[in-house]
Motif scaffolding. Structure first.
Motif, PDB file in Angstrom:
ATOM      1  N   HIS A   1       0.597  -1.215  -0.346  1.00 41.23           N
ATOM      2  CA  HIS A   1       0.057   0.112   0.079  1.00 41.23           C
ATOM      3  C   HIS A   1       0.722   1.337  -0.213  1.00 41.23           C
ATOM      4  O   HIS A   1       1.236   2.300  -0.744  1.00 41.23           O
TER       5      HIS A   1
ATOM      6  N   HIS B   1       2.028   4.595  -2.700  1.00 41.75           N
ATOM      7  CA  HIS B   1       2.240   5.820  -2.319  1.00 41.75           C
ATOM      8  C   HIS B   1       3.506   7.117  -2.373  1.00 41.75           C
ATOM      9  O   HIS B   1       3.718   7.594  -3.164  1.00 41.75           O
TER      10      HIS B   1
ATOM     11  N   GLU C   1      -6.096   6.377  -2.369  1.00 37.04           N
ATOM     12  CA  GLU C   1      -6.370   5.743  -1.915  1.00 37.04           C
ATOM     13  C   GLU C   1      -6.789   3.830  -1.951  1.00 37.04           C
ATOM     14  O   GLU C   1      -6.534   3.248  -2.061  1.00 37.04           O
TER      15      GLU C   1
END
Ligand SMILES: [Zn+2]
Length: 225
Positions: free
Chosen positions: A138, A142, A178
């Protein structure tokens, strides 16, 4: 009570689109998104994450971090800041940025990890390893956005948030980052669902979210998608 018993037949109906929509709902400007544009933001964000993952197919996330020179640290320190618990964060003020994972918060998710992704993990230790991989993947997404200075929300259409005469204030939809990070993680690790389902399962198990409320939110998302 196992979360599976609370939410019967949960997994099959929870497509990426539905779980992506659940994430979109958390955007502070969600109420400003025209309902007919919801599928656009969800779909485009999912595609952005999947596309980014395709370039890394077959690579392990820990090796990817090493090769990228991205450091990560698993700390025993509490991930609580201003009463909000974090499980992972990326610190862009460091060069290169550093990923911090909060062990105690991750350990709290072992049970739901076992229940939702059960067939993948055989022991508590394997669950924790998988949780680390999920959170690394995750944050890696980013970091990709940061490295390219190309943020998912900025690549998509801005929404109108305020209009006064000829003057219109527009804003991007930040939660799209997200959704894309979840899709990147799912694709890279071959998960059966978007990993934000683990968050909901955890909240239900911790009695911070009622299973009925969750199901109600899912039903609403199904109407929009
Ligand atoms: Zn994130």
């Amino acid at each position: 009570m196992p979360v599976q018993a609370l939410i019967p037949d949960m997994l099959p109906g929870l497509s990426d689109e539905i779980l992506g929509c659940m994430e979109l709902r958390q955007d502070p400007l969600f109420h400003k998104i025209p309902k007919e544009k919801i599928p656009y933001y969800v779909h485009e964000s999912l595609q952005a994450g999947r596309l980014a993952a395709a370039a890394y197919k077959g690579h392990g996330i820990r090796a990817m971090c090493r090769e990228a020179g991205l450091r990560y640290e698993i700390t025993e320190a509490s991930g609580k800041f201003h009463n909000v618990s974090f499980r992972a964060q990326i610190d862009f003020s460091k060069t290169p940025p550093e990923i911090i994972l909060y062990a105690s918060s991750l350990k709290g998710m072992q049970t739901v990890c076992q229940e939702i992704l059960g067939e993948r993990s055989s022991s508590g230790e394997a669950d924790l390893d998988l949780l680390v991989d999920i959170h690394l993947a995750h944050e890696f997404y980013h970091w990709l956005e940061y490295r390219e200075q190309s943020f998912t929300n900025e690549r998509l259409e801005a929404i109108e948030v305020f209009k006064l005469g000829p003057w219109t204030k527009r804003s991007s939809v930040v939660q799209c980052c997200e959704i894309a990070a979840h899709a990147f993680c799912k694709e890279l690790l071959g998960l059966p669902c978007l990993p934000n389902l683990l968050d909901y399962a955890y909240l239900i198990e911790e009695k911070q979210l009622q299973a009925e409320d969750f199901m109600q939110q899912i039903t609403t998302c199904k109407l929009w998608i």
